[in-house]
Structures are given as C-alpha cells and as structure tokens.
Design a protein around this motif. Sequence first.
Motif, PDB file in Angstrom:
ATOM      1  N   LYS A  34       0.840  -1.212   0.000  1.00 10.26           N
ATOM      2  CA  LYS A  34       0.000   0.000   0.000  1.00 10.26           C
ATOM      3  C   LYS A  34       0.872   1.258   0.000  1.00 10.26           C
ATOM      4  O   LYS A  34       0.607   2.198  -0.748  1.00 10.26           O
ATOM      5  CB  LYS A  34      -0.944  -0.011   1.202  1.00 10.26           C
ATOM      6  N   GLU A  35       1.929   1.264   0.815  1.00 10.91           N
ATOM      7  CA  GLU A  35       2.831   2.421   0.871  1.00 10.91           C
ATOM      8  C   GLU A  35       3.542   2.638  -0.463  1.00 10.91           C
ATOM      9  O   GLU A  35       3.817   3.777  -0.843  1.00 10.91           O
ATOM     10  CB  GLU A  35       3.875   2.227   1.969  1.00 10.91           C
ATOM     11  N   GLU A  36       3.826   1.558  -1.177  1.00 10.21           N
ATOM     12  CA  GLU A  36       4.510   1.655  -2.473  1.00 10.21           C
ATOM     13  C   GLU A  36       3.561   2.020  -3.608  1.00 10.21           C
ATOM     14  O   GLU A  36       3.980   2.160  -4.746  1.00 10.21           O
ATOM     15  CB  GLU A  36       5.237   0.346  -2.796  1.00 10.21           C
ATOM     16  N   GLY A  37       2.285   2.133  -3.295  1.00 14.96           N
ATOM     17  CA  GLY A  37       1.312   2.539  -4.297  1.00 14.96           C
ATOM     18  C   GLY A  37       0.987   1.461  -5.315  1.00 14.96           C
ATOM     19  O   GLY A  37       0.659   1.764  -6.467  1.00 14.96           O
ATOM     20  N   VAL A  38       1.065   0.206  -4.911  1.00  9.32           N
ATOM     21  CA  VAL A  38       0.724  -0.888  -5.819  1.00  9.32           C
ATOM     22  C   VAL A  38      -0.719  -0.718  -6.274  1.00  9.32           C
ATOM     23  O   VAL A  38      -1.615  -0.479  -5.461  1.00  9.32           O
ATOM     24  CB  VAL A  38       0.949  -2.261  -5.141  1.00  9.32           C
ATOM     25  N   ALA A  39      -0.910  -0.801  -7.600  1.00  7.19           N
ATOM     26  CA  ALA A  39      -2.232  -0.601  -8.192  1.00  7.19           C
ATOM     27  C   ALA A  39      -2.317  -1.396  -9.486  1.00  7.19           C
ATOM     28  O   ALA A  39      -1.303  -1.829 -10.030  1.00  7.19           O
ATOM     29  CB  ALA A  39      -2.465   0.882  -8.467  1.00  7.19           C
ATOM     30  N   ASP A  40      -3.509  -1.566  -9.972  1.00  6.96           N
ATOM     31  CA  ASP A  40      -3.737  -2.329 -11.199  1.00  6.96           C
ATOM     32  C   ASP A  40      -3.531  -1.429 -12.419  1.00  6.96           C
ATOM     33  O   ASP A  40      -4.471  -1.119 -13.146  1.00  6.96           O
ATOM     34  CB  ASP A  40      -5.147  -2.919 -11.188  1.00  6.96           C
ATOM     35  N   GLN A  41      -2.297  -1.005 -12.612  1.00  4.66           N
ATOM     36  CA  GLN A  41      -1.932  -0.205 -13.783  1.00  4.66           C
ATOM     37  C   GLN A  41      -0.468  -0.465 -14.103  1.00  4.66           C
ATOM     38  O   GLN A  41       0.302  -0.862 -13.229  1.00  4.66           O
ATOM     39  CB  GLN A  41      -2.201   1.278 -13.553  1.00  4.66           C
ATOM     40  N   ASP A  42      -0.083  -0.251 -15.337  1.00  2.00           N
ATOM     41  CA  ASP A  42       1.279  -0.506 -15.778  1.00  2.00           C
ATOM     42  C   ASP A  42       2.295   0.186 -14.880  1.00  2.00           C
ATOM     43  O   ASP A  42       2.141   1.347 -14.531  1.00  2.00           O
ATOM     44  CB  ASP A  42       1.486  -0.034 -17.222  1.00  2.00           C
ATOM     45  N   GLY A  43       3.312  -0.570 -14.524  1.00  2.77           N
ATOM     46  CA  GLY A  43       4.392  -0.034 -13.708  1.00  2.77           C
ATOM     47  C   GLY A  43       4.098   0.070 -12.233  1.00  2.77           C
ATOM     48  O   GLY A  43       4.960   0.461 -11.454  1.00  2.77           O
ATOM     49  N   GLN A  44       2.884  -0.272 -11.809  1.00  4.67           N
ATOM     50  CA  GLN A  44       2.515  -0.126 -10.403  1.00  4.67           C
ATOM     51  C   GLN A  44       2.045  -1.424  -9.761  1.00  4.67           C
ATOM     52  O   GLN A  44       1.730  -1.429  -8.584  1.00  4.67           O
ATOM     53  CB  GLN A  44       1.408   0.924 -10.247  1.00  4.67           C
ATOM     54  N   TYR A  45       1.992  -2.517 -10.499  1.00  2.00           N
ATOM     55  CA  TYR A  45       1.445  -3.730  -9.901  1.00  2.00           C
ATOM     56  C   TYR A  45       2.530  -4.599  -9.280  1.00  2.00           C
ATOM     57  O   TYR A  45       3.725  -4.285  -9.341  1.00  2.00           O
ATOM     58  CB  TYR A  45       0.586  -4.506 -10.900  1.00  2.00           C
ATOM     59  N   CYS A  46       2.097  -5.683  -8.661  1.00  2.00           N
ATOM     60  CA  CYS A  46       2.971  -6.600  -7.933  1.00  2.00           C
ATOM     61  C   CYS A  46       2.754  -8.015  -8.453  1.00  2.00           C
ATOM     62  O   CYS A  46       1.608  -8.437  -8.634  1.00  2.00           O
ATOM     63  CB  CYS A  46       2.644  -6.536  -6.438  1.00  2.00           C
ATOM     64  N   VAL A  47       3.845  -8.733  -8.691  1.00  2.59           N
ATOM     65  CA  VAL A  47       3.765 -10.138  -9.079  1.00  2.59           C
ATOM     66  C   VAL A  47       4.346 -10.977  -7.948  1.00  2.59           C
ATOM     67  O   VAL A  47       5.334 -10.595  -7.318  1.00  2.59           O
ATOM     68  CB  VAL A  47       4.496 -10.419 -10.415  1.00  2.59           C
ATOM     69  N   VAL A  48       3.704 -12.120  -7.684  1.00  5.95           N
ATOM     70  CA  VAL A  48       4.074 -12.970  -6.559  1.00  5.95           C
ATOM     71  C   VAL A  48       4.349 -14.377  -7.067  1.00  5.95           C
ATOM     72  O   VAL A  48       3.484 -14.994  -7.691  1.00  5.95           O
ATOM     73  CB  VAL A  48       2.943 -13.012  -5.503  1.00  5.95           C
ATOM     74  N   ALA A  49       5.552 -14.889  -6.800  1.00  5.52           N
ATOM     75  CA  ALA A  49       5.919 -16.251  -7.202  1.00  5.52           C
ATOM     76  C   ALA A  49       5.468 -17.248  -6.141  1.00  5.52           C
ATOM     77  O   ALA A  49       5.445 -16.934  -4.944  1.00  5.52           O
ATOM     78  CB  ALA A  49       7.430 -16.350  -7.401  1.00  5.52           C
ATOM     79  N   ALA A  50       5.138 -18.440  -6.576  1.00  6.33           N
ATOM     80  CA  ALA A  50       4.740 -19.501  -5.656  1.00  6.33           C
ATOM     81  C   ALA A  50       5.920 -19.881  -4.762  1.00  6.33           C
ATOM     82  O   ALA A  50       7.079 -19.750  -5.143  1.00  6.33           O
ATOM     83  CB  ALA A  50       4.270 -20.717  -6.438  1.00  6.33           C
ATOM     84  N   GLY A  51       5.617 -20.348  -3.572  1.00  2.00           N
ATOM     85  CA  GLY A  51       6.637 -20.781  -2.622  1.00  2.00           C
ATOM     86  C   GLY A  51       5.983 -21.097  -1.299  1.00  2.00           C
ATOM     87  O   GLY A  51       4.810 -20.778  -1.090  1.00  2.00           O
ATOM     88  N   PRO A  52       6.719 -21.718  -0.375  1.00  2.00           N
ATOM     89  CA  PRO A  52       6.129 -22.104   0.908  1.00  2.00           C
ATOM     90  C   PRO A  52       5.473 -20.962   1.682  1.00  2.00           C
ATOM     91  O   PRO A  52       4.410 -21.143   2.262  1.00  2.00           O
ATOM     92  CB  PRO A  52       7.317 -22.684   1.681  1.00  2.00           C
ATOM     93  N   PHE A  53       6.083 -19.779   1.694  1.00  2.00           N
ATOM     94  CA  PHE A  53       5.468 -18.660   2.414  1.00  2.00           C
ATOM     95  C   PHE A  53       4.136 -18.289   1.767  1.00  2.00           C
ATOM     96  O   PHE A  53       3.113 -18.201   2.434  1.00  2.00           O
ATOM     97  CB  PHE A  53       6.396 -17.439   2.451  1.00  2.00           C
ATOM     98  N   VAL A  54       4.168 -18.076   0.467  1.00  2.00           N
ATOM     99  CA  VAL A  54       2.945 -17.677  -0.261  1.00  2.00           C
ATOM    100  C   VAL A  54       1.887 -18.763  -0.165  1.00  2.00           C
ATOM    101  O   VAL A  54       0.709 -18.470   0.032  1.00  2.00           O
ATOM    102  CB  VAL A  54       3.284 -17.359  -1.730  1.00  2.00           C
ATOM    103  N   ASP A  55       2.287 -20.016  -0.279  1.00  2.00           N
ATOM    104  CA  ASP A  55       1.327 -21.118  -0.200  1.00  2.00           C
ATOM    105  C   ASP A  55       0.689 -21.233   1.186  1.00  2.00           C
ATOM    106  O   ASP A  55      -0.422 -21.736   1.315  1.00  2.00           O
ATOM    107  CB  ASP A  55       2.007 -22.445  -0.567  1.00  2.00           C
TER     108      ASP A  55
END
Length: 182
Positions: A34-55
């Motif tokens: 939220k502080e980084e301004g992640v949003a559903d627009q180019d250059g502002q979104y976040c991608v998350v890879a699978a892994g034990p923490f995320v799972d």
Amino acid sequence: MYEQFKAKAEGVSAEVHRFTTSADALAFLVDFLKEEGVADQDGQYCVVAAGPFVDGIDHEQLAAIPGVFFDVTRQQAAGARVGISQVDWALADIGTLVQDATAIDKRLVSTLPFIHVAMIATSGLRPDMTAWLTDANPNDAGYLAMITGPSRTADIERVLTIGVHGPARLVICFVDELGGTN
C-alpha cells in the motif's frame, strides 16, 4: 548470525526485516504494498511467485490489494513495480541470498520488477558458503541465483548506477516460524 547478515546486507543497500510469524510478515507486506502505491496499472502492480510462504498465507489479504497478481508471466514481471519471491538460504558473512530459481516465476519476479521482496525462513540462514555447501547440493538446482543487494553497476569513470540490470531495491524478510529451507 542474523545481526551479521543484516549488517552486511544493509552495507550494500538492502533493507532487512525479521518477523516471528508469517502473519506478522503478511501484515508488513500488505502495508508495504500500500505504501509503495501498488495498483492495477502498468508499472505499479505486484507479481508474486509460488513458494512455501505464499502457499501458507491467506491469499485474500494480498489479493484484496488491486494490482497483486499470482500468475506470473514475463511481460507482467517486466512491467511490475514489486516482485515477491521466496529465497532458500542466506549467507551471513557476506549478506548474500541464495535462491533455487529453477522455477521461471521465481527468476522473473526476483530480477525484473523495480523492487524485489525476498521472503526467507530464518532457519535458512548459514554462517558462510562452506556451511551452505555442507547442507545444500548445488547440483540439485537447475538455476541458482546469488543475490547481494540491489542491482548495481559502475562505468569506467566509477559512476555508480542502481537498478540497471535488476531491481533497484531489495527488501529481505526473515520469518522465524516459516521453517525449512525450501
């Protein structure tokens, strides 16, 4: 060992945090995105890879933030502001992370976005390369990545540039309860 790693990693401009529980780490991530301004627009979104923490976490808390994607493509990773992946080990003496990045989503998420958030089980901390090699067999991985701070390069005149060949920021989150090194 954690304090030694933290000092070394911060010495090369990484940001290092430690959390007792996965819930605490998740709360940090939600606030961070939220502080980084992640949003559903180019250059502002976040991608998350699978892994034990995320799972092991409640995806709904991350998915509630517009612009957080769990399906990673090369194009998405290249246009992302933040990438979250899990790394396997940390070498305290040099402040370096070691990631089995055989899975392409881990590789994309840790190298292409502007900010890489590396999640790691505190139990993955090793004093040095020798100790790591007694626990891990590099031949078991198809692609190993060693990550020391944000990407940096310098030209012949010694002008330092951050983020040219990878993330300009590296945020490392140790999680005590995560357990295991995979």
